[in-house]
Design a protein around this motif. Structure first.
Motif, PDB file in Angstrom:
ATOM      1  N   PHE A  17       0.823  -1.211   0.000  1.00 10.88           N
ATOM      2  CA  PHE A  17       0.000   0.000   0.000  1.00 10.88           C
ATOM      3  C   PHE A  17       0.856   1.259   0.000  1.00 10.88           C
ATOM      4  CE2 PHE A  17      -2.121   3.479   2.236  1.00 10.88           C
ATOM      5  CZ  PHE A  17      -3.255   3.603   1.472  1.00 10.88           C
ATOM      6  N   GLU A  18       0.517   2.169  -0.893  1.00  7.93           N
ATOM      7  CA  GLU A  18       1.077   3.516  -0.881  1.00  7.93           C
ATOM      8  C   GLU A  18      -0.085   4.464  -1.042  1.00  7.93           C
ATOM      9  OE1 GLU A  18       4.183   4.242  -3.661  1.00  7.93           O
ATOM     10  OE2 GLU A  18       5.564   2.896  -2.659  1.00  7.93           O
ATOM     11  N   GLY A  19      -0.174   5.426  -0.162  1.00  2.32           N
ATOM     12  CA  GLY A  19      -1.263   6.387  -0.247  1.00  2.32           C
ATOM     13  C   GLY A  19      -1.440   7.146   1.056  1.00  2.32           C
ATOM     14  N   TRP A  20      -2.657   7.614   1.293  1.00  4.55           N
ATOM     15  CA  TRP A  20      -2.987   8.451   2.441  1.00  4.55           C
ATOM     16  C   TRP A  20      -4.004   7.762   3.322  1.00  4.55           C
ATOM     17  CZ3 TRP A  20      -0.442  12.935   3.372  1.00  4.55           C
ATOM     18  CH2 TRP A  20       0.331  13.448   2.321  1.00  4.55           C
ATOM     19  N   THR A  30     -13.895   7.005  16.201  1.00  6.15           N
ATOM     20  CA  THR A  30     -12.827   7.160  15.211  1.00  6.15           C
ATOM     21  C   THR A  30     -13.333   6.763  13.836  1.00  6.15           C
ATOM     22  OG1 THR A  30     -11.155   6.687  16.878  1.00  6.15           O
ATOM     23  CG2 THR A  30     -10.488   6.459  14.582  1.00  6.15           C
ATOM     24  N   PHE A  31     -13.057   7.619  12.869  1.00  7.27           N
ATOM     25  CA  PHE A  31     -13.378   7.364  11.465  1.00  7.27           C
ATOM     26  C   PHE A  31     -12.055   7.208  10.723  1.00  7.27           C
ATOM     27  CE2 PHE A  31     -16.771   9.978  13.197  1.00  7.27           C
ATOM     28  CZ  PHE A  31     -17.925   9.311  12.781  1.00  7.27           C
ATOM     29  N   THR A  32     -11.921   6.127   9.946  1.00 12.12           N
ATOM     30  CA  THR A  32     -10.679   5.863   9.219  1.00 12.12           C
ATOM     31  C   THR A  32     -10.985   5.417   7.792  1.00 12.12           C
ATOM     32  OG1 THR A  32      -9.640   5.129  11.267  1.00 12.12           O
ATOM     33  CG2 THR A  32      -8.532   4.537   9.232  1.00 12.12           C
ATOM     34  N   LYS A  33     -10.190   5.906   6.856  1.00 17.52           N
ATOM     35  CA  LYS A  33     -10.303   5.463   5.460  1.00 17.52           C
ATOM     36  C   LYS A  33      -8.934   5.623   4.805  1.00 17.52           C
ATOM     37  CE  LYS A  33     -12.406   5.828   1.079  1.00 17.52           C
ATOM     38  NZ  LYS A  33     -13.498   5.213   0.491  1.00 17.52           N
ATOM     39  N   TYR A  34      -8.625   4.695   3.913  1.00 17.02           N
ATOM     40  CA  TYR A  34      -7.371   4.729   3.171  1.00 17.02           C
ATOM     41  C   TYR A  34      -7.634   5.173   1.736  1.00 17.02           C
ATOM     42  CZ  TYR A  34      -5.277   2.278   7.066  1.00 17.02           C
ATOM     43  OH  TYR A  34      -4.819   1.944   8.315  1.00 17.02           O
ATOM     44  N   PHE A  35      -6.752   6.022   1.209  1.00  8.57           N
ATOM     45  CA  PHE A  35      -6.848   6.532  -0.156  1.00  8.57           C
ATOM     46  C   PHE A  35      -5.583   6.117  -0.895  1.00  8.57           C
ATOM     47  CE2 PHE A  35      -9.585   9.079   2.418  1.00  8.57           C
ATOM     48  CZ  PHE A  35     -10.692   9.329   1.619  1.00  8.57           C
ATOM     49  N   SER A  36      -5.718   5.119  -1.745  1.00  5.91           N
ATOM     50  CA  SER A  36      -4.583   4.516  -2.432  1.00  5.91           C
ATOM     51  C   SER A  36      -4.158   5.340  -3.649  1.00  5.91           C
ATOM     52  CB  SER A  36      -4.973   3.109  -2.886  1.00  5.91           C
ATOM     53  OG  SER A  36      -3.994   2.576  -3.737  1.00  5.91           O
ATOM     54  N   ASP A  37      -2.844   5.493  -3.810  1.00 11.76           N
ATOM     55  CA  ASP A  37      -2.302   6.150  -5.006  1.00 11.76           C
ATOM     56  C   ASP A  37      -2.680   5.364  -6.258  1.00 11.76           C
ATOM     57  OD1 ASP A  37      -1.129   7.917  -3.254  1.00 11.76           O
ATOM     58  OD2 ASP A  37       0.903   7.140  -3.521  1.00 11.76           O
ATOM     59  N   LYS A  38      -2.709   4.051  -6.133  1.00 10.13           N
ATOM     60  CA  LYS A  38      -3.021   3.186  -7.267  1.00 10.13           C
ATOM     61  C   LYS A  38      -4.450   3.437  -7.760  1.00 10.13           C
ATOM     62  CE  LYS A  38      -2.079  -1.567  -8.504  1.00 10.13           C
ATOM     63  NZ  LYS A  38      -1.709  -2.873  -7.995  1.00 10.13           N
ATOM     64  N   LYS A  39      -5.389   3.594  -6.843  1.00 11.71           N
ATOM     65  CA  LYS A  39      -6.791   3.807  -7.204  1.00 11.71           C
ATOM     66  C   LYS A  39      -7.001   5.190  -7.831  1.00 11.71           C
ATOM     67  CE  LYS A  39     -11.440   4.069  -5.320  1.00 11.71           C
ATOM     68  NZ  LYS A  39     -12.268   4.051  -4.124  1.00 11.71           N
ATOM     69  N   PHE A  40      -6.353   6.216  -7.260  1.00  6.76           N
ATOM     70  CA  PHE A  40      -6.575   7.585  -7.711  1.00  6.76           C
ATOM     71  C   PHE A  40      -5.577   8.041  -8.769  1.00  6.76           C
ATOM     72  CE2 PHE A  40      -8.776   7.359  -3.671  1.00  6.76           C
ATOM     73  CZ  PHE A  40      -9.972   7.970  -3.974  1.00  6.76           C
TER      74      PHE A  40
END
Length: 86
Positions: A17-20, A30-40
């Motif tokens: 995984f690489e992203g935010w 707590t609210f958490t979400k991952y934003f992948s460089d690959k997806k965007f």
């Protein structure tokens, strides 16, 4: 790119995984979400998506009514729905 408040940059050479990661905690929830460089597509695009989601989530959570100092179940569901819809 440097991490920002509520947004953490993940860039590991050995990880898949690489992203935010967006992580917002309010009144014990707590609210958490991952934003992948690959997806965007690029790190800048994933950051832009994460910043937009963070702004929308803050608007929902900060304007919500609290019961006994906690977020209501409806507010939590709205926040989770926002993060899963993207």
């Amino acid at each position: 790119m440097k991490s920002k408040k509520n947004l953490t940059r993940f860039t590991y050479e050995s990880a898949a995984f690489e992203g935010w990661r967006l992580c917002l905690t309010r009144t014990g929830t707590t609210f958490t979400k991952y934003f992948s460089d690959k997806k965007f597509g690029t790190p800048k695009k994933s950051l832009a998506a994460a910043e937009q989601a963070l702004a929308e989530l803050k608007a929902i959570v900060d304007s919500a009514k609290k019961v006994d100092g906690k977020l209501t179940a409806t507010t939590i569901k709205k926040g989770q729905k926002l993060l899963t819809s993207e």
